[in-house]
Design a protein around this motif. Structure first.
Motif, PDB file in Angstrom:
ATOM      1  N   GLU A  33      55.115  79.282  -3.565  1.00  0.00           N
ATOM      2  CA  GLU A  33      54.726  80.616  -4.062  1.00  0.00           C
ATOM      3  C   GLU A  33      53.704  80.490  -5.178  1.00  0.00           C
ATOM      4  OE1 GLU A  33      57.650  83.634  -5.096  1.00  0.00           O
ATOM      5  OE2 GLU A  33      59.068  82.646  -3.748  1.00  0.00           O
ATOM      6  N   ILE A  34      53.963  79.567  -6.101  1.00  0.00           N
ATOM      7  CA  ILE A  34      53.049  79.357  -7.226  1.00  0.00           C
ATOM      8  C   ILE A  34      51.691  78.869  -6.724  1.00  0.00           C
ATOM      9  CG2 ILE A  34      52.621  77.898  -9.255  1.00  0.00           C
ATOM     10  CD1 ILE A  34      55.677  78.124  -9.836  1.00  0.00           C
ATOM     11  N   ASP A  64      53.167  83.141 -13.705  1.00  0.00           N
ATOM     12  CA  ASP A  64      53.550  84.485 -13.268  1.00  0.00           C
ATOM     13  C   ASP A  64      55.063  84.688 -13.333  1.00  0.00           C
ATOM     14  OD1 ASP A  64      52.864  87.062 -12.501  1.00  0.00           O
ATOM     15  OD2 ASP A  64      52.896  86.599 -10.365  1.00  0.00           O
ATOM     16  N   ALA A 114      60.501  72.926  -9.962  1.00  0.00           N
ATOM     17  CA  ALA A 114      61.166  73.972  -9.184  1.00  0.00           C
ATOM     18  C   ALA A 114      61.292  73.509  -7.734  1.00  0.00           C
ATOM     19  CB  ALA A 114      60.364  75.271  -9.260  1.00  0.00           C
ATOM     20  N   ILE A 167      59.607  77.862  -4.425  1.00  0.00           N
ATOM     21  CA  ILE A 167      58.961  78.399  -5.633  1.00  0.00           C
ATOM     22  C   ILE A 167      57.612  77.726  -5.849  1.00  0.00           C
ATOM     23  CG2 ILE A 167      59.118  78.520  -8.161  1.00  0.00           C
ATOM     24  CD1 ILE A 167      62.142  79.026  -7.796  1.00  0.00           C
ATOM     25  N   GLN A 185      57.440  82.511 -13.137  1.00  0.00           N
ATOM     26  CA  GLN A 185      58.246  81.521 -12.428  1.00  0.00           C
ATOM     27  C   GLN A 185      58.072  80.155 -13.083  1.00  0.00           C
ATOM     28  OE1 GLN A 185      56.574  82.305  -8.428  1.00  0.00           O
ATOM     29  NE2 GLN A 185      58.691  82.744  -7.833  1.00  0.00           N
ATOM     30  N   THR A 211      54.983  77.648 -16.821  1.00  0.00           N
ATOM     31  CA  THR A 211      55.455  78.858 -16.151  1.00  0.00           C
ATOM     32  C   THR A 211      54.241  79.605 -15.617  1.00  0.00           C
ATOM     33  OG1 THR A 211      57.274  79.001 -17.736  1.00  0.00           O
ATOM     34  CG2 THR A 211      56.820  80.976 -16.436  1.00  0.00           C
TER      35      THR A 211
END
Length: 151
Positions: free
Chosen positions: A85-86, A63, A78, A82, A65, A61
């Motif tokens: 974003e990560i 932040d 994911a 997502i 997410q 995981t």
């Protein structure tokens, strides 16, 4: 606040199990070192966190997410939105780092924020200088990779 959580991570290359039930947390503001002998899995762990390697089982995981988890024995990553974003929140400096030889330190540090995240050049340079100051390297901002120590 947790910015990284790794739970029960497992990774093998063929018959060689490199990561065995690895769990860790990193909280906002913490500085963490991963140490161990050569071949102990340090780079593999970082490569799994940055999704340069896939995991065999566990959960990561970033932040808040969930990047990857294991449900009913099956690894589930994911969706791409997502994951992208990560990726914008994580980074990895390789052991054999590949700096642009024709860019100085400051330009090497600012290229990704300027080109990928569209950060204005002045903002990226200020953030880069803040990072260099934290490391006591602000006087090396104009140096080129061949002028730097490998250590």
């Amino acid at each position: 606040m947790k910015i990284l959580s790794v739970e029960n991570l497992e990774k093998s290359f063929g018959d060689l199990q490199v990561l065995k039930d690895i769990s860790m947390e990193v909280n906002h503001g913490e500085i963490v070192s991963i140490i161990g002998s050569s071949g102990s899995g340090k780079s593999t762990l970082l490569r799994c966190i940055n999704r340069l390697e896939t995991i065999d089982s566990g959960k990561i995981t970033v932040d808040g997410q969930i990047m990857v988890s294991t449900e009913n024995g099956k690894v589930q990553y994911a969706n791409n939105d997502i994951l992208n974003e990560i990726r914008l929140k994580t980074g990895l400096v390789f052991q054999n780092f590949n700096l642009f030889p024709h860019f100085n330190v400051l330009k090497n540090i600012t290229q990704a924020p300027i080109r990928v995240k569209k950060v204005p050049k002045d903002v990226a340079e200020k953030e880069a200088m803040d990072l260099l100051k934290k490391l006591g390297l602000e006087n090396r901002k104009d140096a080129y990779p061949h002028q730097l120590s490998g250590g």
